[in-house]
Design a protein around this motif. Structure first.
Motif, PDB file in Angstrom:
ATOM      1  N   ARG A  36       0.822  -1.205   0.000  1.00 26.79           N
ATOM      2  CA  ARG A  36       0.000   0.000   0.000  1.00 26.79           C
ATOM      3  C   ARG A  36       0.858   1.259   0.000  1.00 26.79           C
ATOM      4  O   ARG A  36       0.509   2.261  -0.630  1.00 26.79           O
ATOM      5  CB  ARG A  36      -0.927  -0.016   1.210  1.00 26.79           C
ATOM      6  CG  ARG A  36      -2.036  -1.054   1.096  1.00 26.79           C
ATOM      7  CD  ARG A  36      -2.937  -1.060   2.315  1.00 26.79           C
ATOM      8  NE  ARG A  36      -3.998  -2.061   2.157  1.00 26.79           N
ATOM      9  CZ  ARG A  36      -4.905  -2.310   3.087  1.00 26.79           C
ATOM     10  NH1 ARG A  36      -4.892  -1.648   4.243  1.00 26.79           N
ATOM     11  NH2 ARG A  36      -5.833  -3.236   2.860  1.00 26.79           N
ATOM     12  N   THR A  37       1.996   1.213   0.675  1.00 29.62           N
ATOM     13  CA  THR A  37       2.895   2.363   0.633  1.00 29.62           C
ATOM     14  C   THR A  37       3.488   2.539  -0.754  1.00 29.62           C
ATOM     15  O   THR A  37       3.574   3.660  -1.280  1.00 29.62           O
ATOM     16  CB  THR A  37       4.015   2.190   1.672  1.00 29.62           C
ATOM     17  OG1 THR A  37       3.447   1.954   2.959  1.00 29.62           O
ATOM     18  CG2 THR A  37       4.891   3.421   1.727  1.00 29.62           C
ATOM     19  N   LEU A  38       3.906   1.420  -1.363  1.00 32.91           N
ATOM     20  CA  LEU A  38       4.424   1.497  -2.731  1.00 32.91           C
ATOM     21  C   LEU A  38       3.340   1.947  -3.708  1.00 32.91           C
ATOM     22  O   LEU A  38       3.621   2.686  -4.663  1.00 32.91           O
ATOM     23  CB  LEU A  38       4.976   0.131  -3.152  1.00 32.91           C
ATOM     24  CG  LEU A  38       6.307  -0.282  -2.541  1.00 32.91           C
ATOM     25  CD1 LEU A  38       6.673  -1.681  -2.989  1.00 32.91           C
ATOM     26  CD2 LEU A  38       7.418   0.699  -2.905  1.00 32.91           C
ATOM     27  N   GLU A  39       2.115   1.501  -3.492  1.00 35.74           N
ATOM     28  CA  GLU A  39       1.020   1.922  -4.361  1.00 35.74           C
ATOM     29  C   GLU A  39       0.807   3.430  -4.281  1.00 35.74           C
ATOM     30  O   GLU A  39       0.597   4.097  -5.298  1.00 35.74           O
ATOM     31  CB  GLU A  39      -0.256   1.185  -3.970  1.00 35.74           C
ATOM     32  CG  GLU A  39      -1.444   1.517  -4.841  1.00 35.74           C
ATOM     33  CD  GLU A  39      -2.728   0.913  -4.299  1.00 35.74           C
ATOM     34  OE1 GLU A  39      -3.761   1.068  -4.955  1.00 35.74           O
ATOM     35  OE2 GLU A  39      -2.688   0.318  -3.202  1.00 35.74           O
ATOM     36  N   THR A  40       0.868   3.968  -3.074  1.00 35.10           N
ATOM     37  CA  THR A  40       0.738   5.413  -2.920  1.00 35.10           C
ATOM     38  C   THR A  40       1.854   6.144  -3.648  1.00 35.10           C
ATOM     39  O   THR A  40       1.631   7.172  -4.300  1.00 35.10           O
ATOM     40  CB  THR A  40       0.743   5.775  -1.427  1.00 35.10           C
ATOM     41  OG1 THR A  40      -0.289   5.056  -0.760  1.00 35.10           O
ATOM     42  CG2 THR A  40       0.533   7.266  -1.234  1.00 35.10           C
TER      43      THR A  40
END
Length: 545
Positions: A102-106
């Motif tokens: 989710r951090t990488l997606e952001t």
């Protein structure tokens, strides 16, 4: 005694049929639910793996399936030998991986990959070809001590990098520190603090990227075979087939008749109608594409810097997801970021209209000119200058068109889903890792090289080949392939592209000082109003170790 004898109880056929029907009606639990979420009820759905609310359920299911196959193959095999009853390790790993994804997606959603795809990568490839040809011209001269200095050493002098040795060996410590910074930016503090957990994750990523992926993709035969796969089937495969010879329907010679004239007329009408319909369809598709490009809402790199969505998205803490010890649905940080974007954009002073153009096609045109050595021939040089003048007149539209194609045809959900399914079939053909791939022998590598030359020659029409490829097309094609024929030189290109990708997603890694406090100055450094076309520096990389 007879009264004490009791008949043997036989199971009822009706009860067995009822149980079997109930088992068939209940949906079978997937591998991801059995391994990653053993405590979920049988009929419940898996929690969303990605934070974006527009992520399709199909992509979410495929990603969970791939994650379950990977954990079963590479973690569960040795963990079950330590303890067979503790099944909490895989769910805990899933929670950590969900937070990282989710951090990488952001980060990925807030990164403009148009600059990376259309400017950075073509510039790196162009510089790689120039330096390789410049180094190859010095091999047998006094610059190389009469041939004593090999080609990789001469190339390393033109493109020095602290992470690559002159022999093409990667310094693992460089990428170990880089991946440690990535984990620090992606992991919650309670997961980054334990050294054992961080070291295990870091070494796994290091082993996969540095020891498995990069050394393989830099091999010349791998690059050549990949280009062969992208070009599609050869024309010789169809020409080798025996022709379908059918006996003639008439033994006498054809003669003029009203029937043959009518057939010829109707065939001509059908051909003209088909061409007309194709032209109408092409015209409609072109108009539709132009309208979509002109009304596209995908922000350019200038608008993206002005809105700064990545700074807002990073304000959403990841600790509540981790402290709950379960994968929870994503928060509404995207909605708050979207709602606050116009107010931030209104505070940015107006910029020069000339700086709004990103000139995305400039570096790809320079790369094509360098690959085909078009500057060495008058005809190809005139063609390239004509293309550059056409592009100069259509720069705003071409920039929007390239960005539209990138985000609707390449970086879209269908492409990601295709790559995910292809990776799953390749890595886990029967649910478990397949046998390791065998490198081709030197004889097979020569065959791959010859096949690539023949296929490239087939792609160029015969009447255009003398103009685009010069008087010797085979020699020109050899010059296109040769700069990718040395693994040590290709290693430099792979490391530079890896650096550019990390700096595109994590720009604070290229800023001096603390990584935790450097992100506040990145937009101001990027939004300085300068046209910073990417060029390879003759010094070492600027990435902070």
């Amino acid at each position: 005694m007879a009264s004490n004898v009791r008949p043997r109880s036989t199971p009822s056929v009706t009860s067995n049929a009822t149980k079997s029907n109930q088992q068939q009606q209940q949906p079978q639990a997937t591998l991801a639910k059995r391994l990653l979420f053993p405590h979920l009820p049988p009929g419940s759905d898996l929690p969303p793996l990605f934070a974006s609310p527009t992520c399709s359920p199909e992509l979410n299911a495929e990603a969970y399936d791939f994650l379950a196959l990977a954990l079963r193959a590479f973690v569960n095999t040795w963990w079950t030998k330590i303890t067979r009853y503790d099944r909490e390790l895989l769910p805990e790993i899933t929670i950590i991986l969900t937070t990282i994804l989710r951090t990488l997606e952001t980060r990925l959603l807030s990164t403009d990959f148009s600059l990376f795809i259309f400017s950075v990568v073509p510039a790196l490839i162009t510089q790689h070809y120039r330096d390789y040809r410049h180094a190859a011209s010095k091999v047998s001269t006094s610059y190389a001590m009469g041939g004593a200095v090999p080609l990789p050493h001469l190339f390393h002098q033109l493109q020095p990098h602290v992470a690559v040795s002159p022999e093409g060996k990667i310094d693992e410590e460089y990428f170990r520190q880089a991946f440690d910074h990535v984990l620090k930016l992606c992991l919650p503090p309670q997961d980054y603090a334990p050294e054992a957990e961080r070291y295990i994750v870091r070494e796994i990523i290091l082993k996969v990227v540095v020891k498995d992926v990069i050394p393989r993709v830099t091999q010349p035969w791998f690059i050549q075979r990949t280009i062969l796969d992208l070009l599609g089937p050869s024309l010789d495969a169809e020409s080798d087939k025996p022709p379908d010879v059918s006996p003639p329907s008439h033994t006498h010679h054809a003669h003029f008749s009203f029937h043959s004239l009518l057939v010829f007329f109707l065939s001509a009408v059908q051909s003209i109608s088909g061409i007309g319909l194709a032209l109408v369809q092409t015209y409609k598709q072109t108009l539709s594409t132009i309208k979509l490009v002109n009304h596209s809402t995908r922000p350019t790199v200038t608008h993206r810097r002005a809105s700064e969505p990545w700074r807002i998205a990073r304000q959403a803490p990841a600790s509540p997801v981790r402290s709950a010890r379960s994968v929870s649905p994503p928060s509404s940080s995207y909605a708050s970021a979207a709602s606050s974007t116009p107010s931030l954009r209104a505070e940015i002073p107006p910029r020069n209209p000339q700086s709004l153009f990103s000139h995305y096609a400039r570096e790809p045109l320079a790369m094509i000119s360098e690959l085909f050595t078009m500057h060495q021939r008058f005809a190809t040089s005139a063609v390239m200058h004509t293309l550059c003048m056409i592009y100069a007149a259509m720069t705003p539209f071409v920039d929007r068109l390239l960005t539209h194609i990138l985000y609707t045809r390449i970086l879209c959900a269908s492409s990601i889903l295709f790559v995910l399914r292809l990776s799953k079939r390749t890595l886990f053909p029967d649910g478990y890792p397949g046998p390791p791939a065998i490198d081709p022998t030197p004889e097979e590598q020569i065959i791959i090289h010859q096949q690539l030359l023949r296929r490239l020659r087939e792609q160029v029409p015969a009447f255009v080949a003398p103009v685009l490829l010069g008087p010797s097309p085979e020699r020109t094609l050899e010059e296109i392939i040769d700069p990718l024929g040395d693994a040590a030189c290709n290693m430099h290109l792979a490391v530079f592209i890896m650096d550019a990708l990390l700096l595109s997603i994590f720009p604070e890694m290229g800023v001096e000082g603390s990584v935790g406090h450097a992100d506040m100055d990145v937009p101001e450094r990027l939004d300085d109003g300068k046209d910073w076309s990417p060029e390879i520096s003759r010094t070492t990389s600027a990435m902070a170790p």
